[in-house]
Design a protein around this motif. Structure first.
Motif, PDB file in Angstrom:
ATOM      1  N   GLU A  28       0.810  -1.227   0.000  1.00  0.00           N
ATOM      2  CA  GLU A  28       0.000   0.000   0.000  1.00  0.00           C
ATOM      3  C   GLU A  28       0.842   1.275   0.000  1.00  0.00           C
ATOM      4  O   GLU A  28       0.498   2.238  -0.671  1.00  0.00           O
ATOM      5  N   SER A  29       1.951   1.276   0.729  1.00  0.00           N
ATOM      6  CA  SER A  29       2.783   2.480   0.743  1.00  0.00           C
ATOM      7  C   SER A  29       3.439   2.700  -0.618  1.00  0.00           C
ATOM      8  O   SER A  29       3.612   3.832  -1.054  1.00  0.00           O
ATOM      9  N   PHE A  30       3.784   1.629  -1.317  1.00  0.00           N
ATOM     10  CA  PHE A  30       4.333   1.758  -2.671  1.00  0.00           C
ATOM     11  C   PHE A  30       3.277   2.288  -3.631  1.00  0.00           C
ATOM     12  O   PHE A  30       3.556   3.163  -4.448  1.00  0.00           O
ATOM     13  N   VAL A  31       2.063   1.760  -3.532  1.00  0.00           N
ATOM     14  CA  VAL A  31       0.974   2.224  -4.394  1.00  0.00           C
ATOM     15  C   VAL A  31       0.710   3.708  -4.167  1.00  0.00           C
ATOM     16  O   VAL A  31       0.559   4.478  -5.119  1.00  0.00           O
ATOM     17  N   ALA A  32       0.695   4.118  -2.912  1.00  0.00           N
ATOM     18  CA  ALA A  32       0.461   5.531  -2.588  1.00  0.00           C
ATOM     19  C   ALA A  32       1.547   6.429  -3.181  1.00  0.00           C
ATOM     20  O   ALA A  32       1.272   7.569  -3.566  1.00  0.00           O
ATOM     21  N   ALA A  33       2.772   5.918  -3.301  1.00  0.00           N
ATOM     22  CA  ALA A  33       3.887   6.687  -3.863  1.00  0.00           C
ATOM     23  C   ALA A  33       3.993   6.513  -5.377  1.00  0.00           C
ATOM     24  O   ALA A  33       4.918   7.030  -5.990  1.00  0.00           O
TER      25      ALA A  33
END
Length: 169
Positions: A28-33
């Motif tokens: 999720e943190s990768f997707v957000a970035a």
């Protein structure tokens, strides 16, 4: 002995389950970035390398991608302004991938949450002495199965360049 109960199978299964679980927790943190896992891996390897760059061949070796796979990733990251290519002054056939300020900024945006995720789901679950032992164990295994995983990490240090240029003793 039941071959299906072999502890070696358990070890491989646990390793796969842990990797899959941690990847899911950090996704999720990768997707957000707006980064894929391989985008992140490419950028973090460049950012942590001397002069924030690696020869394309060394980047391929470190990421485990094929040469063409690395080219595709770098091409995409270059289009996004996160990476730039630099010619190698000593070998016209070689080129470097270097992280740009925009790439470092994108990476910096995801890093705080990624470190929290790592601490929550991985390193923070182990006492410091166990973590040190575990990291040493992982390095031993990594060095055996992927000896080129640190390719180029030493080559770009200023003292390495000076040593390479100085006469041998």
């Amino acid at each position: 002995m039941n071959h299906f109960d072999d502890s070696r199978l358990t070890a491989m299964g646990l390793l796969a389950e842990v990797y899959t679980g941690i990847s899911a927790k950090t996704h999720e943190s990768f997707v957000a970035a707006k980064l894929s896992e391989i985008d992140f891996e490419t950028l973090i390897r460049l950012a942590r390398s001397p002069q924030r760059r690696l020869r394309m061949s060394d980047l391929a070796a470190q990421t485990g991608l094929s040469t063409s796979g690395t080219t595709r990733v770098v091409d995409r990251l270059e289009r996004e302004g996160l990476v730039t290519r630099q010619a190698c002054s000593s070998d016209r056939r070689a080129s470097y991938a270097a992280i740009t300020e925009a790439g470092a900024d994108r990476l910096g945006g995801v890093l705080p949450q990624h470190l929290i995720d790592i601490d929550t789901w991985f390193t923070g679950l182990l006492p410091p002495t166990e973590l040190d032992t575990f990291l040493d164990t992982l390095r031993t295994i990594r060095d055996a199965v992927r000896p080129c995983a640190t390719a180029g990490a030493e080559d770009l240090r200023p003292e390495a360049e000076e040593t390479a240029l100085s006469p041998s003793e």
